[in-house]
Design a protein around this motif. Structure first.
Motif, PDB file in Angstrom:
ATOM      1  N   VAL A   1      -3.316  30.364  14.757  1.00 10.76           N
ATOM      2  CA  VAL A   1      -4.197  30.555  13.599  1.00 10.76           C
ATOM      3  C   VAL A   1      -4.863  29.236  13.227  1.00 10.76           C
ATOM      4  O   VAL A   1      -6.085  29.169  12.985  1.00 10.76           O
ATOM      5  CB  VAL A   1      -3.405  31.125  12.412  1.00 10.76           C
ATOM      6  N   PHE A   2      -4.102  28.159  13.187  1.00 11.81           N
ATOM      7  CA  PHE A   2      -4.630  26.851  12.821  1.00 11.81           C
ATOM      8  C   PHE A   2      -5.653  26.372  13.859  1.00 11.81           C
ATOM      9  O   PHE A   2      -6.751  25.914  13.520  1.00 11.81           O
ATOM     10  CB  PHE A   2      -3.484  25.857  12.692  1.00 11.81           C
TER      11      PHE A   2
ATOM     12  N   GLU B   1      -7.459  28.113  15.955  1.00 11.00           N
ATOM     13  CA  GLU B   1      -8.679  28.926  15.958  1.00 11.00           C
ATOM     14  C   GLU B   1      -9.581  28.590  14.774  1.00 11.00           C
ATOM     15  O   GLU B   1     -10.798  28.623  14.878  1.00 11.00           O
ATOM     16  CB  GLU B   1      -8.319  30.403  15.961  1.00 11.00           C
ATOM     17  N   ARG B   2      -8.970  28.280  13.645  1.00 11.03           N
ATOM     18  CA  ARG B   2      -9.784  27.860  12.494  1.00 11.03           C
ATOM     19  C   ARG B   2     -10.515  26.550  12.799  1.00 11.03           C
ATOM     20  O   ARG B   2     -11.675  26.359  12.424  1.00 11.03           O
ATOM     21  CB  ARG B   2      -8.899  27.692  11.255  1.00 11.03           C
ATOM     22  N   ILE B   3      -9.821  25.621  13.466  1.00  9.70           N
ATOM     23  CA  ILE B   3     -10.464  24.352  13.844  1.00  9.70           C
ATOM     24  C   ILE B   3     -11.623  24.618  14.798  1.00  9.70           C
ATOM     25  O   ILE B   3     -12.722  24.056  14.650  1.00  9.70           O
ATOM     26  CB  ILE B   3      -9.433  23.394  14.481  1.00  9.70           C
ATOM     27  N   ARG B   4     -11.407  25.476  15.753  1.00 11.67           N
ATOM     28  CA  ARG B   4     -12.468  25.793  16.709  1.00 11.67           C
ATOM     29  C   ARG B   4     -13.666  26.450  16.017  1.00 11.67           C
ATOM     30  O   ARG B   4     -14.825  26.190  16.375  1.00 11.67           O
ATOM     31  CB  ARG B   4     -11.918  26.718  17.791  1.00 11.67           C
ATOM     32  N   ASP B   5     -13.383  27.295  15.031  1.00  9.77           N
ATOM     33  CA  ASP B   5     -14.490  27.925  14.297  1.00  9.77           C
ATOM     34  C   ASP B   5     -15.347  26.878  13.598  1.00  9.77           C
ATOM     35  O   ASP B   5     -16.583  26.984  13.568  1.00  9.77           O
ATOM     36  CB  ASP B   5     -13.942  28.922  13.278  1.00  9.77           C
ATOM     37  N   GLU B   6     -14.689  25.875  13.033  1.00 12.45           N
ATOM     38  CA  GLU B   6     -15.440  24.819  12.346  1.00 12.45           C
ATOM     39  C   GLU B   6     -16.270  24.010  13.346  1.00 12.45           C
ATOM     40  O   GLU B   6     -17.397  23.599  13.047  1.00 12.45           O
ATOM     41  CB  GLU B   6     -14.471  23.900  11.595  1.00 12.45           C
ATOM     42  N   ILE B   7     -15.731  23.758  14.525  1.00  8.42           N
ATOM     43  CA  ILE B   7     -16.490  23.025  15.540  1.00  8.42           C
ATOM     44  C   ILE B   7     -17.676  23.853  16.018  1.00  8.42           C
ATOM     45  O   ILE B   7     -18.767  23.325  16.270  1.00  8.42           O
ATOM     46  CB  ILE B   7     -15.559  22.649  16.707  1.00  8.42           C
ATOM     47  N   ARG B   8     -17.496  25.150  16.139  1.00 11.61           N
ATOM     48  CA  ARG B   8     -18.614  26.004  16.540  1.00 11.61           C
ATOM     49  C   ARG B   8     -19.727  25.984  15.503  1.00 11.61           C
ATOM     50  O   ARG B   8     -20.898  26.228  15.828  1.00 11.61           O
ATOM     51  CB  ARG B   8     -18.118  27.441  16.731  1.00 11.61           C
ATOM     52  N   ASP B   9     -19.361  25.709  14.259  1.00 13.11           N
ATOM     53  CA  ASP B   9     -20.374  25.623  13.199  1.00 13.11           C
ATOM     54  C   ASP B   9     -21.086  24.279  13.200  1.00 13.11           C
ATOM     55  O   ASP B   9     -21.907  24.012  12.307  1.00 13.11           O
ATOM     56  CB  ASP B   9     -19.732  25.861  11.825  1.00 13.11           C
ATOM     57  N   GLY B  10     -20.750  23.404  14.159  1.00 12.90           N
ATOM     58  CA  GLY B  10     -21.456  22.149  14.308  1.00 12.90           C
ATOM     59  C   GLY B  10     -20.787  20.956  13.679  1.00 12.90           C
ATOM     60  O   GLY B  10     -21.376  19.867  13.637  1.00 12.90           O
ATOM     61  N   ARG B  11     -19.530  21.089  13.210  1.00 14.00           N
ATOM     62  CA  ARG B  11     -18.858  19.948  12.578  1.00 14.00           C
ATOM     63  C   ARG B  11     -18.093  19.147  13.628  1.00 14.00           C
ATOM     64  O   ARG B  11     -17.653  19.685  14.637  1.00 14.00           O
ATOM     65  CB  ARG B  11     -17.905  20.430  11.480  1.00 14.00           C
TER      66      ARG B  11
ATOM     67  N   ALA C   1     -10.591  23.403   8.108  1.00  8.62           N
ATOM     68  CA  ALA C   1      -9.895  24.553   8.689  1.00  8.62           C
ATOM     69  C   ALA C   1      -8.532  24.780   8.047  1.00  8.62           C
ATOM     70  O   ALA C   1      -8.058  25.920   7.969  1.00  8.62           O
ATOM     71  CB  ALA C   1      -9.733  24.351  10.195  1.00  8.62           C
ATOM     72  N   TRP C   2      -7.874  23.707   7.591  1.00  8.87           N
ATOM     73  CA  TRP C   2      -6.512  23.821   7.095  1.00  8.87           C
ATOM     74  C   TRP C   2      -6.365  24.755   5.892  1.00  8.87           C
ATOM     75  O   TRP C   2      -5.454  25.604   5.890  1.00  8.87           O
ATOM     76  CB  TRP C   2      -5.953  22.444   6.784  1.00  8.87           C
ATOM     77  N   PRO C   3      -7.192  24.683   4.833  1.00  6.83           N
ATOM     78  CA  PRO C   3      -6.978  25.580   3.692  1.00  6.83           C
ATOM     79  C   PRO C   3      -7.036  27.057   4.076  1.00  6.83           C
ATOM     80  O   PRO C   3      -6.209  27.855   3.618  1.00  6.83           O
ATOM     81  CB  PRO C   3      -8.103  25.204   2.724  1.00  6.83           C
ATOM     82  N   ARG C   4      -7.987  27.434   4.928  1.00 10.13           N
ATOM     83  CA  ARG C   4      -8.082  28.839   5.315  1.00 10.13           C
ATOM     84  C   ARG C   4      -6.931  29.239   6.241  1.00 10.13           C
ATOM     85  O   ARG C   4      -6.367  30.330   6.115  1.00 10.13           O
ATOM     86  CB  ARG C   4      -9.425  29.087   5.997  1.00 10.13           C
ATOM     87  N   ALA C   5      -6.564  28.360   7.159  1.00  5.98           N
ATOM     88  CA  ALA C   5      -5.429  28.654   8.040  1.00  5.98           C
ATOM     89  C   ALA C   5      -4.128  28.729   7.244  1.00  5.98           C
ATOM     90  O   ALA C   5      -3.270  29.569   7.516  1.00  5.98           O
ATOM     91  CB  ALA C   5      -5.318  27.580   9.116  1.00  5.98           C
TER      92      ALA C   5
ATOM     93  N   LEU D   1       0.430  15.952  12.341  1.00  5.24           N
ATOM     94  CA  LEU D   1       0.234  15.514  13.712  1.00  5.24           C
ATOM     95  C   LEU D   1      -1.186  15.808  14.179  1.00  5.24           C
ATOM     96  O   LEU D   1      -1.826  14.974  14.846  1.00  5.24           O
ATOM     97  CB  LEU D   1       1.246  16.217  14.623  1.00  5.24           C
ATOM     98  N   MET D   2      -1.712  16.975  13.815  1.00  5.55           N
ATOM     99  CA  MET D   2      -3.082  17.317  14.201  1.00  5.55           C
ATOM    100  C   MET D   2      -4.083  16.391  13.523  1.00  5.55           C
ATOM    101  O   MET D   2      -5.108  16.010  14.117  1.00  5.55           O
ATOM    102  CB  MET D   2      -3.366  18.770  13.821  1.00  5.55           C
TER     103      MET D   2
END
Length: 586
Positions: free
Chosen positions: A464-465, A467-477, A486-490, A541-542
């Protein structure tokens, strides 16, 4: 122009190293506590360590209806626990199963035949006269002796800390004082032989019987009493084996000062089945504190009046009667006159728990239940080892499949997931090892299954964590802000998912019995540990790795390669070059 807003948790997010260090210190402390306690491995249940499992089914006595109820079953469980503990078994489990069954699990190293005999027989409650008593292994304790009356307790009873048997009506006489003992909350046992006739004083030797030379049986009883050392647990566990109700016996008990005492007791005068009802009450009128009331049957009332009338004519300690349950003296109150009327009270310096325990024990004498042996299952240590090995192999295969998936799909991020899984496994092992001596937790096969299921639950949190990070990267961040956003939503998703798992485990633990509870307990424990690991290890760690070039530049093996994620480069707009316009003539 307004200044840009800073993140709300920028301070905490900027110090992930501190969180990691504190978390690792906590793990080291727990591990050190595990080795310091001497329990470096989890305690194994009967299905893994080997032993005997006995299932007893309760049945109503003839003419008794609705006797199988939670109160009677719980009382029977308490009696059986004391029996098994009397065998020196510290890891036995006695618990109800369903409405009418009791399961007794006894680990290896115990005589299973002896255990079956102990838990399968009906407990016996007797009222026996005390002939003599003294502190075992030392000089007789000089304390006020209990004397009896037919009314409420006097102030001297409370001051002396003695138990006193009284009638529920009229007024009392004053207790006298000699060197004797009390014996509330006593443990174990009795032996038999002909009745010794008593003398009036509790001397250090059993002078309460005729000279040893006149009766070999009496001499044997005196020798047993003289040699009896109730301070030794092994001795207390054996004393009283095979005693008959009509025979005198020796017994052990513990007084209010915590000293072990030994007794010579006469033949049983009143049986437990003569007690119709017993209950614990708080005396609000006489300020006597907690007391235990007894109501006798018509037959028991006559017996009790007769024996208390005889005891009232004697000096202490021969004016006391011992209440003996299953070979254990649980109280030895004194009387000073015949207690008639079919009821009596036992008062003294009871607290609520002591009064309720004594009332339950007295009630067990009239418990209209018998138990039949429904099944006996013997599990050898070899079979338990094979089952444990099979469970560990299944867990290793499941873990290997999870790791292969993580490496294939998340590549560099799988390093975070694998390390987190190992940390979670280490914490689970340490805590299970500590819970064994702390609360008696035993690792059985269903518990192993719960730990295996938890591998998937823990891995799901990492996914879950990630995939949220990947979603943010796909949005251009870029990676660092992507991790923080990504952390608050995950976090919300992880908490909801783990809450559902924990709720299911809690419900399963409450509504089930036996080994299934081991599965539910392990599942709930590992779910809580998943939250701890994700919050205090995986996330920090992330955050640290998000600063490393390997991840920030989106290396093809980092798991965060923009091309593999399908990130489209941003469209850059250029200024449109306008064609020159010829000036128009006016």
């Amino acid at each position: 122009m307004a200044a840009p807003k800073k993140g709300r948790n920028q301070g905490a997010q900027g110090r992930p190293g501190r969180t990691l260090v504190l978390f690792l210190i906590a793990i080291v402390a727990l591990t050190g506590g595990m080795f310091a306690s001497g329990h470096s491995t989890p305690r194994l249940g009967i299905d893994l360590a080997g032993g005997t499992s006995i299932t007893l089914q309760a049945e109503n006595e003839p003419g008794q209806k609705n006797a199988i109820n939670p109160t009677n079953m719980n009382t029977a469980v308490g009696i059986m626990e004391r029996r098994v503990n009397g065998l020196g078994v510290s890891e036995a489990e006695v618990q109800t199963q369903g409405e009418s069954n009791i399961i007794v699990n006894i680990p290896k190293g115990t005589n299973s035949e002896q255990a079956r005999e102990q838990v399968g027989t009906t407990a016996k409650l007797y009222f026996r006269p005390v002939l003599t008593t003294e502190v075992s292994g030392g000089d007789p304790a000089a304390s006020p002796s209990p004397s009896a009356s037919s009314s409420a307790s006097t102030g001297s009873d409370k001051d002396s800390g003695k138990d006193k048997a009284t009638d529920k009506a009229t007024s009392s006489t004053t207790p006298s004082a000699t060197s004797s003992t009390q014996g509330r909350a006593v443990t174990d046992a009795l032996k038999a032989d002909p009745t010794p006739s008593g003398s009036g004083s509790p001397s250090s030797s059993p002078s309460a019987s005729p000279p040893a030379s006149t009766d070999p049986a009496t001499a044997k009883l005196q020798a047993e009493y003289t040699a009896l050392d109730c301070s030794k647990e092994t001795v207390r566990a054996k004393v009283g084996d095979g005693v008959k109700a009509e025979d005198p016996t020796v017994a052990c008990g513990q007084n209010a000062q915590g000293q072990w005492q030994k007794y010579i007791l006469g033949p049983a005068e009143v049986e437990g089945t003569d007690v119709d009802k017993a209950s614990a009450l708080f005396d609000t009128q006489g300020a006597a504190g907690w007391k235990v009331t007894m109501d006798f049957t018509s037959k028991g009332s006559d017996k009790f009046a007769k024996i208390t009338g005889k005891l009232a004519q004697n000096q202490s300690p021969q004016n006391q009667f011992a209440i003996v349950l299953d070979g254990e003296v649980v109280s030895d109150p004194y009387v000073s006159q015949a207690l008639t009327g079919g009821s009596a009270e036992i008062s003294g310096s009871f607290d609520q728990q002591e009064a309720e325990d004594l009332a339950n024990m007295l009630s067990y004498g009239a418990l209209p239940l018998t138990f039949t042996e429904a099944s006996v299952t013997t599990v050898t240590a070899a079979l338990g080892g094979e089952q444990l090995e099979a469970g560990l192999i299944a867990g290793a295969i499941g873990l290997a499949l999870v790791i292969i998936y993580l490496v294939a799909y998340y590549r560099g991020l799988s390093f975070v997931a694998i390390i987190s899984l190992l940390v979670s496994a280490a914490m689970t092992y340490v805590i299970m090892s500590l819970l064994g001596p702390a609360i008696g937790f035993a690792l059985n096969l269903p518990a192993v299954c719960g730990a295996i299921v938890a591998i998937g639950i823990t891995a799901d949190s990492f996914i879950v964590f990630f995939e949220r990070i990947r979603d943010e990267i796909r949005d251009g961040r870029t990676l660092r802000p992507a991790v923080q956003r990504a952390w608050p939503r995950a976090r919300r998703t992880i908490l909801v998912s783990d809450f559902v798992s924990f709720l299911a485990a809690a419900v399963l633990f409450v509504v089930t019995v036996g080994k299934v509870q081991g599965f539910a307990f392990t599942l709930g424990l590992t779910t809580l540990l998943d939250v701890v690991v994700v919050f205090f290890f995986t996330k920090p760690l992330m955050t640290i790795l998000a600063r490393k070039k390997f991840f920030t530049e989106g290396h093809s093996w980092s798991g965060l390669d923009p091309k593999r994620l399908g990130v489209q480069p941003p469209l850059r707009r250029t200024r449109r070059v306008s064609a020159p316009v010829d000036p128009k003539e006016a």
